[in-house]
Design an enzyme around this catalytic site. Structure first.
Site, PDB file in Angstrom:
ATOM      1  N   GLU A 152       0.171   1.893  -8.307  1.00 24.89           N
ATOM      2  CA  GLU A 152       0.892   1.932  -6.947  1.00 24.89           C
ATOM      3  C   GLU A 152       0.818   2.381  -5.629  1.00 24.89           C
ATOM      4  O   GLU A 152       1.417   2.770  -5.399  1.00 24.89           O
ATOM      5  CB  GLU A 152       2.649   1.008  -7.226  1.00 24.89           C
ATOM      6  CG  GLU A 152       2.486  -0.264  -7.811  1.00 24.89           C
ATOM      7  CD  GLU A 152       3.834  -1.032  -8.057  1.00 24.89           C
ATOM      8  OE1 GLU A 152       4.517   0.066  -7.841  1.00 24.89           O
ATOM      9  OE2 GLU A 152       3.957  -2.065  -7.599  1.00 24.89           O
ATOM     10  N   CYS A 157       1.609  11.054   3.780  1.00 27.77           N
ATOM     11  CA  CYS A 157       2.344  12.920   3.972  1.00 27.77           C
ATOM     12  C   CYS A 157       1.489  13.799   5.222  1.00 27.77           C
ATOM     13  O   CYS A 157       0.764  13.477   5.894  1.00 27.77           O
ATOM     14  CB  CYS A 157       1.447  13.927   2.719  1.00 27.77           C
ATOM     15  SG  CYS A 157       1.721  15.568   2.788  1.00 27.77           S
ATOM     16  N   GLU A 307       1.365  -6.796 -13.278  1.00 26.92           N
ATOM     17  CA  GLU A 307       2.573  -6.063 -13.585  1.00 26.92           C
ATOM     18  C   GLU A 307       3.870  -7.740 -12.944  1.00 26.92           C
ATOM     19  O   GLU A 307       3.465  -8.182 -11.908  1.00 26.92           O
ATOM     20  CB  GLU A 307       3.470  -4.917 -13.105  1.00 26.92           C
ATOM     21  CG  GLU A 307       3.409  -3.806 -13.231  1.00 26.92           C
ATOM     22  CD  GLU A 307       3.548  -2.131 -12.220  1.00 26.92           C
ATOM     23  OE1 GLU A 307       5.058  -2.896 -12.174  1.00 26.92           O
ATOM     24  OE2 GLU A 307       2.816  -1.527 -12.425  1.00 26.92           O
TER      25      GLU A 307
HETATM   26  C1  GLA Z   1       6.536  -0.794 -10.102  1.00 33.52           C
HETATM   27  C2  GLA Z   1       6.011  -0.130 -10.789  1.00 33.52           C
HETATM   28  C3  GLA Z   1       6.302  -0.214 -12.192  1.00 33.52           C
HETATM   29  C4  GLA Z   1       7.698  -0.395 -12.178  1.00 33.52           C
HETATM   30  C5  GLA Z   1       8.242  -1.509 -12.106  1.00 33.52           C
HETATM   31  C6  GLA Z   1       9.461  -2.160 -11.422  1.00 33.52           C
HETATM   32  O1  GLA Z   1       5.510  -2.081 -10.034  1.00 33.52           O
HETATM   33  O2  GLA Z   1       4.374  -0.386 -10.878  1.00 33.52           O
HETATM   34  O3  GLA Z   1       6.027   1.135 -12.653  1.00 33.52           O
HETATM   35  O4  GLA Z   1       8.377   0.450 -11.078  1.00 33.52           O
HETATM   36  O5  GLA Z   1       7.731  -2.057 -10.257  1.00 33.52           O
HETATM   37  O6  GLA Z   1       9.691  -3.747 -11.147  1.00 33.52           O
END
Ligand code: GLA
Ligand code: GLA
Length: 684
Positions: A152, A157, A307
């Site tokens: 992500e 910066c 995810e």
């Molecule tokens: C993001 C992160 C993960 C985790 C999830 C939780 O997608 O990439 O590491 O923290 O959120 O929802």
């Protein structure tokens, strides 16, 4: 051409076994449970830097060897991450330059994650060495299918290294300070720069109102992040160029122009955490569907759902459980819109720290006898059944322009509304109407090709990046249908207002000139009244009066005909919707933000008049929509019920065979609350 990255659909999770190395039984049990859940992929190593390099230059690969080996032996493949998303403490202590500096010029202390400087030569060198080690050891391992680059990417910066890099970026773009001063309009308020060293990134206590600079800073941050990612990819691909790479994107993330990443990655992936059940689930589903479609459109290829949570998150204001059915429904929604995977964060719930209460496949009880585990396992078996879907894609005849740079500029512009300009809302209003009819939509930005679509919709095209007006003109000339809205064709790519009539260089294509735009207070409305007897719009759903709000464009006709007129205020009787024939095509100008039913009716008529493909002709119950994926031979139809009520479905054509149930679809049939049905038909 479909680049087929996967054989079959992938089902799995972020797997963080480094949290459990002290307890080998857990790792053993994980493998058993993964098989039971129908999982065939695990993303490993995302936050493993401290475990892989516990001391500077001392690497420890053995534990990862064991994990990858045991997954492989059990038929589970691996997405191998580079761990740059979080760094070890020793590095921050020894090399403070890796720590990010915020816009108020404070350097962070060590902590959290996703907070390194993308410019820092030391950070780049450290991740290079680590990635070389990872690649040397695993890039040719048969279990490893994909590089999961960092995690992500996001944020910015403002350290001295970044300031200097920003200045270099500007020199490359403008060449001379005179050019920069002109494009940033710095004579306003006497902000003329006389030396490159005077330029500082935007700051709350410094320069923040030079819109051209704000825009360039955002572009620089996006480019610098991309450059960092390319630095990582170059290292891992130097060992095995054939191993593809992705990075996981985020939901409507504003900080990076994801379209710019399309050539640097081999496949798009993203992380999806909707707040299901917070409001109408159909509204949420539309919002998520649009993000899925944006992700698919970036490479115009299937993507990966990297995810999601099998139950709740723990970072939203309330940790809501997914109601029964929602897990399978929302997961197959991703597949329906082009994902070839469903993956979770995370496989096993942590015992401590920040995410110990975040939903996972295996909870603290370590049991498979749970509601969540059983739904995950059920999805696993459905995905197995649907494995051929991976060799299909979504094919769109409609494209909507969604452009990050345009969004940045609209939101920063100061006027005509300083709160809630509603760019995404306007884009989504058009998208939603198409989605409700089962019409597949791609998203393009202004650098994309638009040839080949039947219709291009460009909501709030405030910024016209150089050359896009030529693409639009050619598109309409050659027979395309263009829909443009209020607040279009106002500024160039540096946010300098075009001189002359708006929409800039498109007044002849649109047949209208926009003279003024009225900002409406939140409590104010106007309305558009349909002019009687519109010829040429088939089906004529468009009728009567539609309420509108937010912004009202005041047009003059310059060849177009008015289809709707404003009802109220001093501009009553002026055009609210126009149509213009240009070349072989037609253009429509929507002058205001209308209520939902306007978009439904307008696109119902337009879809019929240009014959946009819909898999199912019948009107579906509220909250139910369809999506299709196909290749030359087969078409898959997904029917989603995003409501808590049983939907009584109209008969579909007899060519459709249900795959995920035994329903006969050529007669009236039932779709349960929060249920999804997948059907197939032969195209041979
Ligand atoms: C993001 C992160 C993960 C985790 C999830 C939780 O997608 O990439 O590491 O923290 O959120 O929802
Ligand atoms: C004040 C300032 C002007 C201008 C206007 C805008 O009056 O003196 O320079 O900014 O506001 O309303």
């Amino acid at each position: 051409m479909l680049t087929q990255f996967t054989n079959g659909l992938l089902h799995g999770a972020d797997y963080n076994p480094e949290q459990w190395l002290h307890d080998p039984q857990v790792l053993q049990q994980d493998i058993e449970l993964m098989k039971k859940a129908g999982c065939n992929i695990m993303s490993v190593g995302i936050f493993s830097w401290a475990m892989l390099e516990p001391e500077e230059g001392k690497y420890n690969w053995e534990w990862l060897d064991g994990v990858i080996h045991s997954l492989y032996e059990n038929g589970i493949s691996v997405f191998l991450a580079t761990p740059s998303g979080a760094r070890p403490v020793w590095m921050a202590q020894k090399y403070p330059e890796v720590l990010r500096v915020s816009s108020d010029r404070h350097r962070n202390l060590y902590g959290a994650r996703h907070n390194h400087c993308y410019t820092s030569p030391i950070y780049r060198e450290k991740i290079k060495l680590l990635n070389e080690g990872l690649a040397a050891r695993y890039a040719s391992h048969p279990a490893v299918k994909l590089w999961h680059i960092s995690n992500e990417f996001g944020g910015e910066c403002h350290c001295d290294l970044c300031q200097e890099a920003f200045r270099q970026w500007l020199k490359k773009k403008y060449g001379t300070l005179d050019k920069l001063n002109a494009e940033w309009w710095t004579t306003f308020w006497s902000h003329t720069y006389s030396d490159w060293s005077q330029i500082e990134s935007p700051a709350p206590h410094g320069e923040n109102a030079t819109h051209g600079m704000n825009l360039d800073w955002r572009r620089f941050v996006s480019d610098q992040t991309l450059d960092f990612m390319e630095h990582e990819i170059a290292v891992v691909k130097s060992i095995n160029p054939d191993l593809p790479a992705t990075t996981n994107f985020m939901y409507y993330y504003n900080g990076l122009n994801y379209f710019k990443f399309k050539d640097a990655i081999d496949i798009v992936s993203w992380d999806n955490y909707p707040t299901w059940h917070k409001k109408s689930d159909f509204d949420i589903a539309v919002d998520v569907a649009m993000n899925h479609d944006i992700m698919r459109s970036i490479k115009r290829q299937p993507f990966l759902l990297m995810e999601s949570s099998p139950s709740m998150t723990n970072w939203q204001s309330v940790s809501k459980l997914k109601k029964p059915g929602m897990h399978i429904l929302s997961s197959l929604q991703a597949v329906a819109h082009g994902s070839n995977s469903v993956q979770y964060f995370q496989w096993r719930k942590s015992r401590g720290s920040s995410e110990k209460f975040h939903g996972s496949v295996v909870s603290h009880d370590g049991s498979s006898d749970t509601r969540v585990f059983k739904e995950v396992a059920e999805l696993g078996s459905i995905m197995e059944k649907l494995s051929d879907v991976a060799a299909t894609n979504c094919h769109a005849e409609a494209a909507i322009v969604y452009d990050w740079e345009n969004k940045w500029a609209i939101e920063d512009s100061q006027g005509p509304r300083n709160k809630d300009m509603g760019y995404i809302e306007e884009v989504q209003s058009h998208y939603r109407a198409l989605l409700k009819q089962g019409i597949t939509t791609d998203f393009v930005d202004m650098e994309c090709d638009i040839d080949g679509y039947k219709i291009v919709i460009a909501p709030m095209l405030y910024m016209l990046r150089s050359g896009f007006e030529r693409k639009l003109r050619a598109f309409v000339e050659q027979g395309g249908t263009l829909v443009l809205t209020y607040w279009s064709g106002i500024v160039n790519e540096n946010d300098l207002v075009f001189q002359g009539e708006a929409p800039h260089q498109l007044t002849d294509v649109m047949g209208v000139v926009s003279e003024e735009i009225d900002g409406l207070y939140d409590h104010e409305h106007n309305a558009g009244q349909v002019v009687q007897h519109i010829a040429g719009l088939e089906c004529a759903s468009l009728a009567g009066t539609y309420s509108c709000s937010k912004l009202c464009d005041l047009l003059h006709l310059k060849g177009a005909e008015a289809l709707m007129l404003y009802n109220d205020d001093f501009y009553a009787g002026r055009p609210a919707l126009t149509r213009h024939v240009y070349g072989k095509g037609t253009s429509y100008y929507v002058s205001s933000h209308f209520e939902e039913v306007f978009y439904d009716d307008f696109y119902h008529d337009l879809a019929a008049s240009i014959d946009l493909y819909k898999p199912v002709a019948s009107v579906l119950p509220e909250g139910v929509y369809t999506t299709v994926r196909s290749n030359e031979k087969t078409e898959y139809l997904f029917v989603h019920n995003f409501t808590d009520k049983l939907a009584v479905m109209p008969p579909f054509g007899s060519e459709w065979q249900a795959v995920t149930s035994k329903e006969q679809l050529n007669t009236t049939w039932n779709l349960k609350a929060y249920d999804v049905l997948v059907a197939v038909r032969n195209l041979d």
